[in-house]
Enzyme design. Structure first.
Site, mmCIF file in Angstrom:
data_model
loop_
_atom_site.group_PDB
_atom_site.id
_atom_site.type_symbol
_atom_site.label_atom_id
_atom_site.label_comp_id
_atom_site.label_asym_id
_atom_site.label_seq_id
_atom_site.Cartn_x
_atom_site.Cartn_y
_atom_site.Cartn_z
ATOM 1 N N SER A 95 0.635 -1.309 0.012
ATOM 2 C CA SER A 95 0.083 -0.001 0.054
ATOM 3 C C SER A 95 0.922 1.127 -0.028
ATOM 4 C CB SER A 95 -0.961 -0.016 1.166
ATOM 5 O OG SER A 95 -1.979 0.851 1.315
ATOM 6 N N ASP A 216 -9.592 -5.110 -6.187
ATOM 7 C CA ASP A 216 -9.118 -4.307 -5.257
ATOM 8 C C ASP A 216 -9.566 -2.839 -5.417
ATOM 9 O OD1 ASP A 216 -7.857 -2.627 -3.147
ATOM 10 O OD2 ASP A 216 -6.039 -3.179 -3.684
ATOM 11 N N HIS A 244 -7.556 -5.428 -0.593
ATOM 12 C CA HIS A 244 -6.521 -4.493 -0.614
ATOM 13 C C HIS A 244 -5.046 -5.212 -0.023
ATOM 14 C CE1 HIS A 244 -4.152 -0.920 -1.482
ATOM 15 N NE2 HIS A 244 -4.056 -0.706 -0.103
#
Lengths: 272, 388
Positions: A95, A216, A244
């Protein structure tokens, strides 16, 4: 205080082998790697950290000024790697930390042999023709929602009632995951979801794997493709999973994707 | 579930859940909704007649910003802890309006015992949500007010911080003032230097009981009253007697301790007259390091109608004179006071000049308390210049 202590670094696996450093993304701590990281202990030195501001990191590690930019996080990671004497390591960033590890590689190529960018997004807010998936108002919404959900952090009101540092409150916070001080969570969310690191991607100079989840909503497939296109010589691998956090929802596939990538010869032919 | 084998009164199985007054859904671990009850469909806007779309996920029923929250925080928490509770969310209804809900979810074993399903309940909180918004606004306003109050207090504190002492011919002077704590609370300690005539100076050092704006106002009152009275009659004991009357008439129940010194420059050096009002005696250090007291105890100001004050007189040679507030001697480390004995030893072992003594006291006392001063500290030291 050493950076290892500040960032609650965990070092396991094979000493003197190549290091693989896993950096969690927004929302949780090093515990998100618990299904994946152990798989590398047999042939790597495995390093896990908690970013400043998370519950696992030392309270003094977070500095609102230093951490008002991803460069503050980048510098923490560089300091940690220098301190632990990690050279030519594999950096796995999930991320927002995908951007942090990219910044580390750009600043200190000597520290990084390969990059793994898991569910990366260089920019969440649409900027036509670029599609990040969110509008400015969506991010405002997110911050308002976070303000309504402190997820286990009870200060300042509960502390005012029970008394600061009351053992009852401390006790409740033990052994909970994904906790962040609300003010830090808000600042980090601002930084993460309003940031723009698109220009940094082209500066990456090391073999890079982009791990993209099939479905996602936070970092959609189009964004993963954008990242893979921007990073020279990178490889896009799509994990057949929803959400995610592929390291949680598809740990086996995530592990083998990283393993396959590490098994490939280090220098790939330029131009895809 | 029954105790006697008969069907339970509220229905069983699906009927039980369908009629429950809360939304109930079963999802797979990816968040895809596998089944839902009637109340949930009412919440999201289906009257129970139109069929809900077959392929819905929880994310698709949330505003876009909340999807980030769901994916980055709630799903990982569910994965790692097996449950999330009391999460405030908005569901987006089929007509685009939002409905605030509280959300609880657990990862539960399916029929084969594998943790592949998530069971979740949703409780509508429209009313509570308004209350929550009010509370949030009130908390934000309270925090802003606290920040503003601290800012004002800091400005006030700076206004009341005594300025550096003036240059006084033939007198070496060093003064310091350290506020308590983090400097956001206005303290009651003060000192003041002023000239009565070209060869005659007054030095006052005092401590108004308490802290905060009211103490600061009294501090200001005492300082200016002393100045006005001393111009007329510089005898310290008589000044103190009149300040006492003025303070008794002042609309405050704060009292004040004060040491007032009058310094008259003569042809053979300085003559000091000094009087105490509820304050610790001055400490005099001789050139050889011996420390003695100067002053006769007197009544604190603003307490009694019939106070007693005495002026003591002395010719100053090479000795230093130190005035201090009780923030010095009352400084604590654990339960132990810094105390007068430590202070005397410190002065006695110091270099024989006002700056060394004053700075030495301030830094030693701060260190003694581990850098966290619980009370203000004011220290003034003076000494006749050697070259006359």
């Amino acid at each position: 205080m050493s950076f290892a202590v500040r960032l609650n670094a965990t070092v396991r696996g094979l000493r003197d082998a190549q290091a693989i450093v896993f950096i969690h993304g927004y929302g949780c701590g090093q515990e998100v790697w618990r299904h994946v990281a152990p798989e590398f202990e047999a042939d790597h030195q495995v390093v896990l950290i908690d970013l400043p501001g998370t519950d696992g990191a030392d309270g003094s590690a977070y500095d609102p000024a230093r951490h008002s930019s991803l460069l503050g996080y980048r510098d923490d990671l560089i300091s940690l790697m220098d301190e632990l004497d990690l050279r030519s390591a594999v950096l796995v960033g999930h991320s927002v930390s995908a951007m942090i590890v990219a910044l580390v590689q750009i600043e200190r190529p000597d520290l990084v042999d390969r990059l793994v960018l898991a569910a990366p997004s260089p920019r969440y807010i649409d900027d036509a023709p670029y599609v990040g998936g969110f509008s400015t108002a969506d991010i405002d919404d997110l911050l308002a929602l976070m303000n309504r959900n402190h997820l286990g952090w009870q200060e300042p009101l509960a502390e005012m009632v029970a008394g600061a540092g009351s053992p009852q409150i401390k006790g409740e916070l033990v052994e909970l995951f994904c906790r962040m001080r609300p003010t830090v969570a808000a600042q980090f969310a601002e930084l993460t979801f309003r940031g723009d690191n698109r220009a940094d991607l082209v500066e990456i100079t090391t073999p890079t794997l982009v791990l993209q989840c099939r479905d996602d909503v936070v970092a959609p497939l189009t964004v993963g493709r954008y990242v893979a296109d921007a990073v020279a010589g990178s490889e896009l691998r799509i994990i057949e999973t929803r959400g995610h956090c592929p390291q949680l929802s598809a740990p086996g596939e995530t592990t083998s994707a990283i393993r396959d990538f590490l098994a490939r010869p280090p220098h790939r032919v330029a131009g895809r | 579930m029954t105790v006697d084998g008969r069907p339970p009164p509220g229905g069983a199985g699906e009927e039980l859940l369908d009629l429950a007054p809360c939304g109930y859904v079963v999802m797979d671990t990816g968040g895809r909704i596998l089944s839902s009850n009637r109340e949930f469909e009412r919440m999201v806007g289906y009257g129970g007649t139109e069929p809900a779309s077959g392929d819905r996920s929880l994310a698709s029923l949330l505003p876009a910003g909340a999807r980030i929250f769901l994916e980055t925080r709630l799903w990982p928490m569910l994965e790692l802890e097996g449950a999330v509770r009391e999460i405030a969310l908005d569901l987006v209804r089929t007509d685009g309006s939002r409905i605030p809900v509280l959300f609880n979810a657990v990862v539960g074993p399916d029929r084969d015992g594998a943790p592949t399903t998530i069971r979740a309940v949703f409780m509508e909180t429209t009313e509570r949500h308004r209350y929550e918004q009010d509370l949030l606004a009130a908390t934000t306003a309270a925090e802003a007010a606290r920040v503003e109050a601290n800012r004002l207090s800091e400005i006030l504190q700076q206004t009341f911080v005594p300025p550096p002492p003036p240059a006084i011919p033939d007198l070496r002077v060093a003064a310091t003032y350290r506020p308590a704590g983090d400097g956001t609370v206005v303290g009651g300690d003060f000192y003041d230097f002023f000239r009565v005539d070209p060869t005659h100076w007054m030095i006052a050092l005092g401590d108004v009981r308490g802290k905060g704006v009211e103490a600061a106002a009294v501090t200001s009152f005492v300082r200016h009253t002393v100045r006005a009275l001393a111009i007329e009659d510089p005898d310290p004991a008589r000044v103190l007697a009149m300040v006492n009357r003025a303070l008794l008439e002042h609309d405050t129940d704060r009292y004040c301790t004060l040491v007032l010194a009058s310094l008259q420059r003569g042809s053979r050096g300085w003559d000091i007259q000094l009087s105490l009002a509820g304050h610790a005696p001055a400490l005099v250090r001789a050139a050889g390091g011996e420390v003695s007291e100067l002053g006769v105890p007197g009544t604190a100001l603003g307490v009694r109608e019939d106070p007693t004050f005495h002026t003591v007189r002395r010719r100053l040679g090479t000795e230093t004179v130190t005035l201090y507030t009780d923030g010095v001697t009352d400084a604590r480390e654990g339960g132990e006071f810094f105390g007068e004995q430590r202070l005397r030893t410190l002065i006695g072992s110091s270099r024989h000049d006002p700056a060394s003594i004053t700075d030495g006291i301030a830094s030693t006392v701060l260190r003694y308390q581990g850098g966290d001063a619980s009370d203000d500290i004011a220290v003034v030291t003076f000494q006749g210049a050697e070259d006359h």
